[in-house]
Motif scaffolding. Structure first.
Motif, short mmCIF file in Angstrom:
data_model
loop_
_atom_site.label_atom_id
_atom_site.label_comp_id
_atom_site.label_asym_id
_atom_site.label_seq_id
_atom_site.Cartn_x
_atom_site.Cartn_y
_atom_site.Cartn_z
N ILE A 1 0.84 -1.19 0.00
CA ILE A 1 0.00 0.00 0.00
C ILE A 1 0.87 1.24 0.00
O ILE A 1 1.72 1.40 0.88
CB ILE A 1 -0.92 0.02 1.24
N ASN A 2 0.68 2.15 -0.98
CA ASN A 2 1.47 3.38 -0.97
C ASN A 2 0.87 4.38 0.03
O ASN A 2 -0.23 4.19 0.55
CB ASN A 2 1.56 3.99 -2.38
N GLN A 3 1.60 5.46 0.29
CA GLN A 3 1.20 6.40 1.32
C GLN A 3 -0.17 7.03 1.06
O GLN A 3 -1.00 7.14 1.96
CB GLN A 3 2.26 7.50 1.46
N ARG A 4 -0.42 7.44 -0.16
CA ARG A 4 -1.69 8.09 -0.48
C ARG A 4 -2.86 7.14 -0.26
O ARG A 4 -3.88 7.51 0.34
CB ARG A 4 -1.67 8.59 -1.93
N LEU A 5 -2.72 5.90 -0.75
CA LEU A 5 -3.79 4.92 -0.57
C LEU A 5 -3.97 4.60 0.91
O LEU A 5 -5.10 4.43 1.39
CB LEU A 5 -3.46 3.64 -1.35
N PHE A 6 -2.85 4.52 1.64
CA PHE A 6 -2.92 4.26 3.08
C PHE A 6 -3.77 5.32 3.78
O PHE A 6 -4.66 5.00 4.58
CB PHE A 6 -1.50 4.25 3.65
N GLU A 7 -3.52 6.59 3.48
CA GLU A 7 -4.27 7.67 4.11
C GLU A 7 -5.74 7.62 3.72
O GLU A 7 -6.63 7.84 4.55
CB GLU A 7 -3.65 9.02 3.72
N GLN A 8 -6.02 7.30 2.45
CA GLN A 8 -7.41 7.21 2.00
C GLN A 8 -8.14 6.08 2.71
O GLN A 8 -9.31 6.23 3.09
CB GLN A 8 -7.45 7.00 0.48
N LEU A 9 -7.46 4.95 2.91
CA LEU A 9 -8.09 3.82 3.59
C LEU A 9 -8.37 4.14 5.06
O LEU A 9 -9.42 3.76 5.60
CB LEU A 9 -7.19 2.58 3.49
N VAL A 10 -7.43 4.85 5.70
CA VAL A 10 -7.63 5.22 7.11
C VAL A 10 -8.84 6.14 7.25
O VAL A 10 -9.70 5.97 8.13
CB VAL A 10 -6.36 5.88 7.68
N ILE A 11 -8.93 7.15 6.37
CA ILE A 11 -10.06 8.07 6.42
C ILE A 11 -11.37 7.35 6.10
O ILE A 11 -12.40 7.57 6.76
CB ILE A 11 -9.83 9.25 5.45
N ALA A 12 -11.35 6.46 5.11
CA ALA A 12 -12.55 5.70 4.76
C ALA A 12 -13.01 4.85 5.93
O ALA A 12 -14.22 4.75 6.22
CB ALA A 12 -12.29 4.83 3.54
N ALA A 13 -12.06 4.21 6.63
CA ALA A 13 -12.42 3.39 7.78
C ALA A 13 -13.05 4.23 8.88
O ALA A 13 -13.98 3.80 9.57
CB ALA A 13 -11.18 2.66 8.31
N THR A 14 -12.55 5.45 9.04
CA THR A 14 -13.12 6.36 10.04
C THR A 14 -14.55 6.73 9.68
O THR A 14 -15.44 6.76 10.55
CB THR A 14 -12.26 7.63 10.13
N VAL A 15 -14.80 7.02 8.41
CA VAL A 15 -16.15 7.37 7.96
C VAL A 15 -17.10 6.19 8.17
O VAL A 15 -18.23 6.36 8.67
CB VAL A 15 -16.14 7.80 6.48
N VAL A 16 -16.65 4.98 7.81
CA VAL A 16 -17.48 3.79 8.00
C VAL A 16 -17.80 3.60 9.48
O VAL A 16 -18.94 3.30 9.87
CB VAL A 16 -16.78 2.54 7.44
N GLY A 17 -16.78 3.79 10.33
CA GLY A 17 -17.00 3.66 11.76
C GLY A 17 -17.99 4.66 12.29
O GLY A 17 -18.87 4.33 13.10
N GLY A 18 -17.88 5.91 11.83
CA GLY A 18 -18.81 6.94 12.27
C GLY A 18 -20.23 6.65 11.82
O GLY A 18 -21.19 6.78 12.58
N LEU A 19 -20.39 6.21 10.57
CA LEU A 19 -21.72 5.92 10.05
C LEU A 19 -22.38 4.75 10.75
O LEU A 19 -23.58 4.80 11.07
CB LEU A 19 -21.64 5.64 8.54
N GLN A 20 -21.59 3.70 11.03
CA GLN A 20 -22.19 2.53 11.67
C GLN A 20 -22.61 2.85 13.10
O GLN A 20 -23.57 2.30 13.61
CB GLN A 20 -21.26 1.31 11.60
#
Length: 259
Positions: A236-255
């Protein structure tokens, strides 16, 4: 009692918890914040309060594996700035758990996670390329205030819902951490914080010998998840890593908001 035992759940429920435990291992060594999905699974299978007590030892097992993997990359000045504020947040969270309604807790934390994810995305898009601060440079008064604010919030959310991962993820991203520094710093942070929560959770009746038997059966599944995460993070490159972390945060907040 608020605790759950191995004998309270069906085979399918155990399979769901085992998958969630595997995901904990993956999140601790690859995409921090992805274990918000584990939080949702545990809360769906077990009663909300009991789920936090069962999940905590599973998280600690993942923290130990993460520390063993990334111990050389931790940034201790950042950790020392965070710990006093986190301790205050854990105490506030403990008091809050004594009387708070589960629905209020979930809604509040979900809204906070989504707000922080939005702020982080906005800041990163408006920052000039190459201008993001290195962790060593975040020593201004504003930086200290931000560390304390995130620390209190992280301590509070990790105590009431084991949901401190996304909070700290947003802080470390906003502080300019690269991938390995991010993982090493968060590994030590959560090991220390989660171990410190044990007496509070036990005092609230969320952990006892019976619930630990269920944990013993689930911890086995954390290990393959951690090894898979260690392999995956190198892809995983740095940009994708950051996108995945933010996406996981959004999913966590929504659930948390929609559960």
């Amino acid at each position: 009692m608020n605790t759950m035992t191995l004998w309270h759940i069906t085979g399918w429920e155990f399979a769901a918890l085992a998958f969630a435990a595997l995901l904990v291992g993956f999140s601790k060594t690859a995409v921090s914040g992805a274990n918000t999905v584990s939080l949702a699974i545990f809360a769906a299978v077990l009663p909300a309060r009991a789920s936090t007590g069962v999940l905590l030892p599973v998280l600690i097992a993942g923290d130990l594996l993460a520390v063993a993997t990334y111990r050389r990359h931790a940034h201790w000045p950042t950790l020392w700035r965070l710990f006093p504020a986190v301790a205050a947040g854990v105490v506030v969270g403990t008091v809050f758990l004594m009387w708070a309604d589960d629905a209020i807790v979930r809604t509040s934390i979900g809204a906070i996670l989504l707000l922080m994810a939005g702020v982080t995305v906005w800041r990163r898009r408006t920052a000039a390329a190459g201008q993001e601060p290195e962790p060593e440079s975040v020593t201004s008064r504003a930086g200290r205030v931000k560390a304390r604010s995130y620390g209190v919030l992280g301590g509070f959310t990790t105590m009431v819902a084991n949901a401190g991962g996304p909070v700290m993820s947003m802080y470390l991203l906003s502080a300019g951490f690269r991938k390995l520094g991010f993982l090493g710093t968060s590994a030590f942070f959560f090991l220390i914080v989660n171990v410190s929560k044990l007496p509070f959770s036990a005092g609230l009746g969320l952990i006892d010998g019976r619930s630990l038997l269920l944990d013993l059966a689930l911890v086995v599944f954390v290990v393959p998840g951690a090894f898979f995460g260690k392999w995956a993070v190198n892809k995983i490159n740095q940009r994708l890593f950051e996108q995945l972390v933010i996406a996981a945060t959004v999913v966590g907040g929504l659930q948390l908001l929609l559960r």
